[in-house]
Design a protein around this motif. Structure first.
Motif, PDB file in Angstrom:
ATOM      1  N   SER A  10      56.396  60.445   4.846  1.00 20.51           N
ATOM      2  CA  SER A  10      57.789  60.124   5.178  1.00 20.51           C
ATOM      3  C   SER A  10      58.228  58.835   4.499  1.00 20.51           C
ATOM      4  CB  SER A  10      57.964  60.035   6.692  1.00 20.51           C
ATOM      5  OG  SER A  10      57.157  59.010   7.225  1.00 20.51           O
ATOM      6  N   PHE A  11      57.322  57.889   4.294  1.00 22.01           N
ATOM      7  CA  PHE A  11      57.683  56.668   3.572  1.00 22.01           C
ATOM      8  C   PHE A  11      58.047  56.982   2.125  1.00 22.01           C
ATOM      9  CE2 PHE A  11      56.338  53.154   0.799  1.00 22.01           C
ATOM     10  CZ  PHE A  11      57.236  52.191   1.215  1.00 22.01           C
ATOM     11  N   LEU A  12      57.221  57.783   1.460  1.00 28.01           N
ATOM     12  CA  LEU A  12      57.508  58.100   0.058  1.00 28.01           C
ATOM     13  C   LEU A  12      58.790  58.920  -0.085  1.00 28.01           C
ATOM     14  CD1 LEU A  12      53.930  58.835  -1.286  1.00 28.01           C
ATOM     15  CD2 LEU A  12      55.347  56.826  -1.686  1.00 28.01           C
ATOM     16  N   LEU A  13      59.003  59.858   0.829  1.00 27.49           N
ATOM     17  CA  LEU A  13      60.239  60.636   0.768  1.00 27.49           C
ATOM     18  C   LEU A  13      61.464  59.766   1.060  1.00 27.49           C
ATOM     19  CD1 LEU A  13      59.163  63.969   2.474  1.00 27.49           C
ATOM     20  CD2 LEU A  13      59.626  63.573   0.062  1.00 27.49           C
ATOM     21  N   SER A  14      61.335  58.832   1.997  1.00 23.55           N
ATOM     22  CA  SER A  14      62.472  57.970   2.305  1.00 23.55           C
ATOM     23  C   SER A  14      62.745  56.978   1.177  1.00 23.55           C
ATOM     24  CB  SER A  14      62.239  57.233   3.625  1.00 23.55           C
ATOM     25  OG  SER A  14      61.118  56.385   3.528  1.00 23.55           O
ATOM     26  N   VAL A  15      61.709  56.563   0.450  1.00 24.30           N
ATOM     27  CA  VAL A  15      61.941  55.718  -0.732  1.00 24.30           C
ATOM     28  C   VAL A  15      62.730  56.509  -1.773  1.00 24.30           C
ATOM     29  CG1 VAL A  15      60.781  54.623  -2.695  1.00 24.30           C
ATOM     30  CG2 VAL A  15      60.026  54.138  -0.388  1.00 24.30           C
ATOM     31  N   ALA A  16      62.372  57.772  -1.959  1.00 27.29           N
ATOM     32  CA  ALA A  16      63.112  58.607  -2.912  1.00 27.29           C
ATOM     33  C   ALA A  16      64.564  58.777  -2.469  1.00 27.29           C
ATOM     34  CB  ALA A  16      62.434  59.964  -3.051  1.00 27.29           C
ATOM     35  N   ALA A  45      69.924  51.679   2.035  1.00 23.28           N
ATOM     36  CA  ALA A  45      68.680  52.317   1.588  1.00 23.28           C
ATOM     37  C   ALA A  45      67.468  51.728   2.305  1.00 23.28           C
ATOM     38  CB  ALA A  45      68.529  52.163   0.081  1.00 23.28           C
ATOM     39  N   VAL A  46      67.436  50.418   2.509  1.00 22.04           N
ATOM     40  CA  VAL A  46      66.303  49.786   3.201  1.00 22.04           C
ATOM     41  C   VAL A  46      66.263  50.233   4.664  1.00 22.04           C
ATOM     42  CG1 VAL A  46      65.398  47.573   4.019  1.00 22.04           C
ATOM     43  CG2 VAL A  46      66.126  47.824   1.659  1.00 22.04           C
ATOM     44  N   VAL A  47      67.423  50.282   5.307  1.00 15.26           N
ATOM     45  CA  VAL A  47      67.472  50.764   6.694  1.00 15.26           C
ATOM     46  C   VAL A  47      67.027  52.225   6.756  1.00 15.26           C
ATOM     47  CG1 VAL A  47      69.035  51.268   8.615  1.00 15.26           C
ATOM     48  CG2 VAL A  47      69.179  49.083   7.430  1.00 15.26           C
ATOM     49  N   ASP A  48      67.435  53.008   5.759  1.00  9.46           N
ATOM     50  CA  ASP A  48      67.022  54.414   5.688  1.00  9.46           C
ATOM     51  C   ASP A  48      65.511  54.529   5.559  1.00  9.46           C
ATOM     52  OD1 ASP A  48      67.299  57.361   4.972  1.00  9.46           O
ATOM     53  OD2 ASP A  48      66.471  56.550   3.102  1.00  9.46           O
ATOM     54  N   ILE A  49      64.905  53.706   4.740  1.00 12.31           N
ATOM     55  CA  ILE A  49      63.450  53.750   4.559  1.00 12.31           C
ATOM     56  C   ILE A  49      62.740  53.431   5.873  1.00 12.31           C
ATOM     57  CG2 ILE A  49      61.510  52.581   3.447  1.00 12.31           C
ATOM     58  CD1 ILE A  49      63.279  52.337   0.958  1.00 12.31           C
ATOM     59  N   LEU A  50      63.197  52.406   6.561  1.00 10.19           N
ATOM     60  CA  LEU A  50      62.559  52.031   7.830  1.00 10.19           C
ATOM     61  C   LEU A  50      62.722  53.119   8.882  1.00 10.19           C
ATOM     62  CD1 LEU A  50      63.576  48.258   8.024  1.00 10.19           C
ATOM     63  CD2 LEU A  50      61.347  49.223   7.434  1.00 10.19           C
ATOM     64  N   LEU A  51      63.936  53.646   9.020  1.00  2.00           N
ATOM     65  CA  LEU A  51      64.185  54.646  10.056  1.00  2.00           C
ATOM     66  C   LEU A  51      63.467  55.965   9.776  1.00  2.00           C
ATOM     67  CD1 LEU A  51      67.952  54.143  10.943  1.00  2.00           C
ATOM     68  CD2 LEU A  51      65.945  53.598  12.318  1.00  2.00           C
ATOM     69  N   MET A  52      63.513  56.429   8.529  1.00  2.46           N
ATOM     70  CA  MET A  52      62.866  57.704   8.229  1.00  2.46           C
ATOM     71  C   MET A  52      61.348  57.612   8.347  1.00  2.46           C
ATOM     72  SD  MET A  52      65.099  59.451   5.187  1.00  2.46           S
ATOM     73  CE  MET A  52      63.997  60.835   5.053  1.00  2.46           C
ATOM     74  N   THR A  53      60.771  56.474   7.982  1.00  2.00           N
ATOM     75  CA  THR A  53      59.326  56.312   8.129  1.00  2.00           C
ATOM     76  C   THR A  53      58.944  56.302   9.601  1.00  2.00           C
ATOM     77  OG1 THR A  53      59.247  55.054   6.073  1.00  2.00           O
ATOM     78  CG2 THR A  53      57.366  54.845   7.547  1.00  2.00           C
ATOM     79  N   ALA A  54      59.697  55.574  10.405  1.00  2.00           N
ATOM     80  CA  ALA A  54      59.409  55.522  11.845  1.00  2.00           C
ATOM     81  C   ALA A  54      59.610  56.893  12.497  1.00  2.00           C
ATOM     82  CB  ALA A  54      60.292  54.475  12.521  1.00  2.00           C
ATOM     83  N   LEU A  55      60.679  57.584  12.137  1.00  2.00           N
ATOM     84  CA  LEU A  55      60.936  58.892  12.741  1.00  2.00           C
ATOM     85  C   LEU A  55      59.891  59.928  12.322  1.00  2.00           C
ATOM     86  CD1 LEU A  55      64.821  59.143  12.539  1.00  2.00           C
ATOM     87  CD2 LEU A  55      63.412  58.793  14.559  1.00  2.00           C
ATOM     88  N   GLY A  56      59.430  59.868  11.081  1.00  2.00           N
ATOM     89  CA  GLY A  56      58.382  60.790  10.648  1.00  2.00           C
ATOM     90  C   GLY A  56      57.077  60.571  11.393  1.00  2.00           C
ATOM     91  N   THR A  57      56.723  59.312  11.612  1.00  2.00           N
ATOM     92  CA  THR A  57      55.489  59.008  12.336  1.00  2.00           C
ATOM     93  C   THR A  57      55.607  59.388  13.809  1.00  2.00           C
ATOM     94  OG1 THR A  57      55.188  57.158  10.826  1.00  2.00           O
ATOM     95  CG2 THR A  57      53.810  57.196  12.786  1.00  2.00           C
ATOM     96  N   ILE A  58      56.729  59.058  14.426  1.00  2.00           N
ATOM     97  CA  ILE A  58      56.940  59.430  15.827  1.00  2.00           C
ATOM     98  C   ILE A  58      56.991  60.947  15.970  1.00  2.00           C
ATOM     99  CG2 ILE A  58      58.623  59.328  17.714  1.00  2.00           C
ATOM    100  CD1 ILE A  58      59.274  56.472  16.745  1.00  2.00           C
ATOM    101  N   GLY A  59      57.588  61.622  14.987  1.00  2.00           N
ATOM    102  CA  GLY A  59      57.621  63.082  15.013  1.00  2.00           C
ATOM    103  C   GLY A  59      56.231  63.686  14.969  1.00  2.00           C
ATOM    104  N   ALA A  60      55.303  63.083  14.199  1.00  2.00           N
ATOM    105  CA  ALA A  60      53.920  63.577  14.152  1.00  2.00           C
ATOM    106  C   ALA A  60      53.233  63.387  15.504  1.00  2.00           C
ATOM    107  CB  ALA A  60      53.138  62.851  13.059  1.00  2.00           C
TER     108      ALA A  60
END
Length: 189
Positions: free
Chosen positions: A91-97, A154-169
């Motif tokens: 999720s971090f790599l996808l959110s960076v993209a 974009a930075v807020v997007d990276i933080l939120l998507m990484t956190a949501l992907g991990t919480i989703g797992a």
């Protein structure tokens, strides 16, 4: 005790080497453990797909099965757990993209609007109306300010998507422990 040539028994043949056994069985289609490929000549299978007794008996050993007659293989899998660490990395790599796409898209939209003279037309309209308060709005539409705002988004997007992907797992693992996970059936059509 003397033996006659007729009394001698031949020694048992040596067991086949491992490579020869694998070469002989590699011509058969691969199926799930304990199952027989469907199709003609499969010999009836039970409800669990187990090989019936005597299926590998006389005449069945070493015979090649045509993959075209066996039909597509089906494997039923279950996703019972997602590793949170791998979900966070992905999720971090996808959110960076996605963050890079946000910045590039903001720059492209700004350049398109500037080449169409949208900003100058809006400024002329605000001048004709006589509202000096809205003329300060055009200062915020400068390229450097738009890019800095897109970078913050974009930075807020990276933080939120990484956190949501991990919480989703983590949430998927909890739910999968209760209901057994996501079931998939894969075929090799």
């Amino acid at each position: 005790m003397s033996t006659t040539p007729g009394d001698r028994t031949a020694p048992p043949p040596p067991p086949p080497e491992r490579g020869a056994r694998e070469a002989r069985t590699s011509t058969l289609p691969r199926t799930t453990a304990g199952s027989v490929p469907p199709g003609p000549g499969a010999g009836g299978t039970g409800a669990t797909g187990a090989r019936p007794a005597g299926a590998a008996g006389a005449g069945g050993a070493g015979r090649e099965v045509d993959p075209g007659l066996a039909g597509p293989r089906r494997v039923r899998l279950s996703i019972s757990r997602i590793d949170p660490w791998s979900a966070m990395k992905l999720s971090f790599l996808l959110s960076v993209a996605v963050g890079i796409m946000i910045v590039v898209a903001a720059a492209l939209v700004w350049f398109v609007l500037d080449s169409m003279h949208v900003f100058t037309d809006i400024e002329e309209l605000l001048t004709d109306i006589g509202s000096a308060d809205f003329l300060q709005l055009m200062d915020y539409l400068a390229f450097d300010r738009v890019m800095s705002l897109a970078t913050v988004v974009a930075v807020v997007d990276i933080l939120l998507m990484t956190a949501l992907g991990t919480i989703g797992a983590f949430l998927y693992n909890i739910v999968a422990a209760l209901v057994g996970g996501l079931h998939l059936t894969l075929t090799d059509d």
